[in-house]
Design a protein around this motif. Structure first.
Motif, PDB file in Angstrom:
ATOM      1  N   TYR A   1     -11.538 -19.827   7.498  1.00  0.00           N
ATOM      2  CA  TYR A   1     -12.810 -19.877   6.796  1.00  0.00           C
ATOM      3  C   TYR A   1     -13.241 -21.330   6.600  1.00  0.00           C
ATOM      4  N   GLY A   2     -14.453 -21.650   7.021  1.00  0.00           N
ATOM      5  CA  GLY A   2     -15.025 -22.952   6.769  1.00  0.00           C
ATOM      6  C   GLY A   2     -15.841 -22.936   5.485  1.00  0.00           C
ATOM      7  N   TYR A   3     -16.182 -21.749   5.003  1.00  0.00           N
ATOM      8  CA  TYR A   3     -16.962 -21.547   3.790  1.00  0.00           C
ATOM      9  C   TYR A   3     -16.717 -20.110   3.364  1.00  0.00           C
ATOM     10  N   ASP A   4     -17.513 -19.597   2.445  1.00  0.00           N
ATOM     11  CA  ASP A   4     -17.324 -18.216   2.001  1.00  0.00           C
ATOM     12  C   ASP A   4     -17.280 -17.283   3.203  1.00  0.00           C
ATOM     13  N   PRO A   5     -16.318 -16.365   3.214  1.00  0.00           N
ATOM     14  CA  PRO A   5     -16.206 -15.483   4.381  1.00  0.00           C
ATOM     15  C   PRO A   5     -17.414 -14.571   4.533  1.00  0.00           C
ATOM     16  N   ILE A   6     -17.898 -14.515   5.767  1.00  0.00           N
ATOM     17  CA  ILE A   6     -18.943 -13.547   6.088  1.00  0.00           C
ATOM     18  C   ILE A   6     -18.328 -12.379   6.855  1.00  0.00           C
ATOM     19  N   SER A   7     -17.136 -12.611   7.414  1.00  0.00           N
ATOM     20  CA  SER A   7     -16.395 -11.540   8.068  1.00  0.00           C
ATOM     21  C   SER A   7     -14.936 -11.956   8.162  1.00  0.00           C
ATOM     22  N   ASP A   8     -14.081 -10.960   8.246  1.00  0.00           N
ATOM     23  CA  ASP A   8     -12.672 -11.204   8.524  1.00  0.00           C
ATOM     24  C   ASP A   8     -12.072  -9.941   9.126  1.00  0.00           C
ATOM     25  N   ILE A   9     -10.846 -10.071   9.596  1.00  0.00           N
ATOM     26  CA  ILE A   9     -10.178  -8.962  10.287  1.00  0.00           C
ATOM     27  C   ILE A   9      -9.096  -8.395   9.371  1.00  0.00           C
ATOM     28  N   HIS A  10      -8.981  -7.082   9.357  1.00  0.00           N
ATOM     29  CA  HIS A  10      -7.957  -6.398   8.562  1.00  0.00           C
ATOM     30  C   HIS A  10      -7.507  -5.141   9.295  1.00  0.00           C
ATOM     31  N   TYR A  11      -6.348  -4.634   8.887  1.00  0.00           N
ATOM     32  CA  TYR A  11      -5.953  -3.284   9.275  1.00  0.00           C
ATOM     33  C   TYR A  11      -6.482  -2.345   8.208  1.00  0.00           C
ATOM     34  N   ILE A  12      -6.916  -1.177   8.635  1.00  0.00           N
ATOM     35  CA  ILE A  12      -7.371  -0.137   7.721  1.00  0.00           C
ATOM     36  C   ILE A  12      -6.504   1.082   7.989  1.00  0.00           C
ATOM     37  N   PHE A  13      -5.869   1.590   6.925  1.00  0.00           N
ATOM     38  CA  PHE A  13      -4.937   2.708   7.040  1.00  0.00           C
ATOM     39  C   PHE A  13      -5.606   3.996   6.553  1.00  0.00           C
ATOM     40  N   PRO A  14      -5.045   5.163   6.917  1.00  0.00           N
ATOM     41  CA  PRO A  14      -5.714   6.439   6.649  1.00  0.00           C
ATOM     42  C   PRO A  14      -6.137   6.670   5.196  1.00  0.00           C
ATOM     43  N   ASN A  15      -5.380   6.201   4.219  1.00  0.00           N
ATOM     44  CA  ASN A  15      -5.719   6.483   2.825  1.00  0.00           C
ATOM     45  C   ASN A  15      -6.632   5.431   2.204  1.00  0.00           C
ATOM     46  N   GLN A  16      -7.183   4.538   3.003  1.00  0.00           N
ATOM     47  CA  GLN A  16      -8.086   3.508   2.501  1.00  0.00           C
ATOM     48  C   GLN A  16      -9.531   3.872   2.816  1.00  0.00           C
TER      49      GLN A  16
ATOM     50  N   LEU B   1       0.883  -1.162   0.000  1.00  0.00           N
ATOM     51  CA  LEU B   1       0.000   0.000   0.000  1.00  0.00           C
ATOM     52  C   LEU B   1       0.922   1.213   0.000  1.00  0.00           C
ATOM     53  N   GLU B   2       0.940   1.941  -1.102  1.00  0.00           N
ATOM     54  CA  GLU B   2       1.839   3.091  -1.223  1.00  0.00           C
ATOM     55  C   GLU B   2       1.222   4.331  -0.604  1.00  0.00           C
ATOM     56  N   GLU B   3       2.101   5.206  -0.116  1.00  0.00           N
ATOM     57  CA  GLU B   3       1.705   6.485   0.463  1.00  0.00           C
ATOM     58  C   GLU B   3       0.493   6.343   1.395  1.00  0.00           C
ATOM     59  N   PRO B   4       0.689   5.662   2.532  1.00  0.00           N
ATOM     60  CA  PRO B   4      -0.433   5.368   3.427  1.00  0.00           C
ATOM     61  C   PRO B   4      -0.914   6.540   4.279  1.00  0.00           C
ATOM     62  N   ALA B   5      -0.349   7.722   4.079  1.00  0.00           N
ATOM     63  CA  ALA B   5      -0.745   8.920   4.839  1.00  0.00           C
ATOM     64  C   ALA B   5      -0.392   8.787   6.318  1.00  0.00           C
ATOM     65  N   LEU B   6       0.751   8.154   6.599  1.00  0.00           N
ATOM     66  CA  LEU B   6       1.305   8.082   7.950  1.00  0.00           C
ATOM     67  C   LEU B   6       2.677   8.754   7.897  1.00  0.00           C
ATOM     68  N   GLU B   7       2.902   9.722   8.742  1.00  0.00           N
ATOM     69  CA  GLU B   7       4.138  10.500   8.728  1.00  0.00           C
ATOM     70  C   GLU B   7       5.371   9.601   8.827  1.00  0.00           C
TER      71      GLU B   7
END
Length: 187
Positions: free
Chosen positions: A124-139, A76-82
């Motif tokens: 995942y036991g089947y199609d994902p209904i939820s998962d965990i991620h990091y979310i960065f400022p430019n996303q 992820l380029e230029e994530p808007a973190l100093e």
């Protein structure tokens, strides 16, 4: 009419500033080796800068190496973190009776110094209904100056239904604690 144009403009600016992780060949894995006893099937690999193989970014210990399906490296380029030029995400994908992923995130400076975030595991036991991620400022759903760790819930058509923030990390605080990897299980 002006109100509509202003809202459309704000939406377009937000959409063009939002970024996603893209596969990269700037980094690679090298130096595959066993760790501990051979029967444990645990291996280590180094993540290196492709054009400077002596520069190791991280070492990954991979349990159950025989079940590993794929290693993906994305940026992820230029994530808007100093002070951070890019975020490196390494995804280890396993396929057994159920699919699972382990994601390691590294904040990379211009000098290739790295800051590791706690890992994330999704099963995942089947199609994902939820998962965990990091979310960065430019996303999409990002927050200025903050790294969010969130549960993303999906609809049946795989669009985002809801986001629940698990942890909010202020960027000026580089103490991420000694947390264990977080696991989301979908069965």
């Amino acid at each position: 009419m002006r109100k509509f144009i202003f809202i459309a403009f704000v939406f377009c600016v937000s959409a063009t500033n939002a970024q996603e992780f893209n596969l990269t060949d700037t980094y690679d894995v090298a130096n595959q080796r066993t760790v501990g006893q051979e029967e444990e099937d645990t291996w280590a690999v180094d993540v290196i800068v492709t054009n400077n193989p002596e520069k190791s970014i991280a070492t990954l210990n991979i349990a159950d190496f025989g079940l590993l399906d794929e290693i993906r490296i994305s940026v992820l380029e230029e994530p808007a973190l100093e002070g951070i030029t890019e975020i490196l995400k390494i995804t280890l994908e396993y396929n057994t009776c159920c699919a699972s992923t382990e994601e390691q995130y590294y904040l990379v400076t211009a000098d290739y110094d790295v800051i590791a975030l706690p890992g994330i595991k999704n099963e995942y036991g089947y199609d994902p209904i939820s998962d965990i991620h990091y979310i960065f400022p430019n996303q999409p759903f990002g927050k200025e100056g903050t790294i969010l760790r969130a549960v993303v819930q999906y609809t049946e058509t795989h669009t985002i239904k809801d986001i629940s923030v698990l942890r909010s990390i202020a960027w000026n605080d580089d103490d991420f604690g000694q947390e264990e990897a977080l696991t989301a299980i979908n069965y």
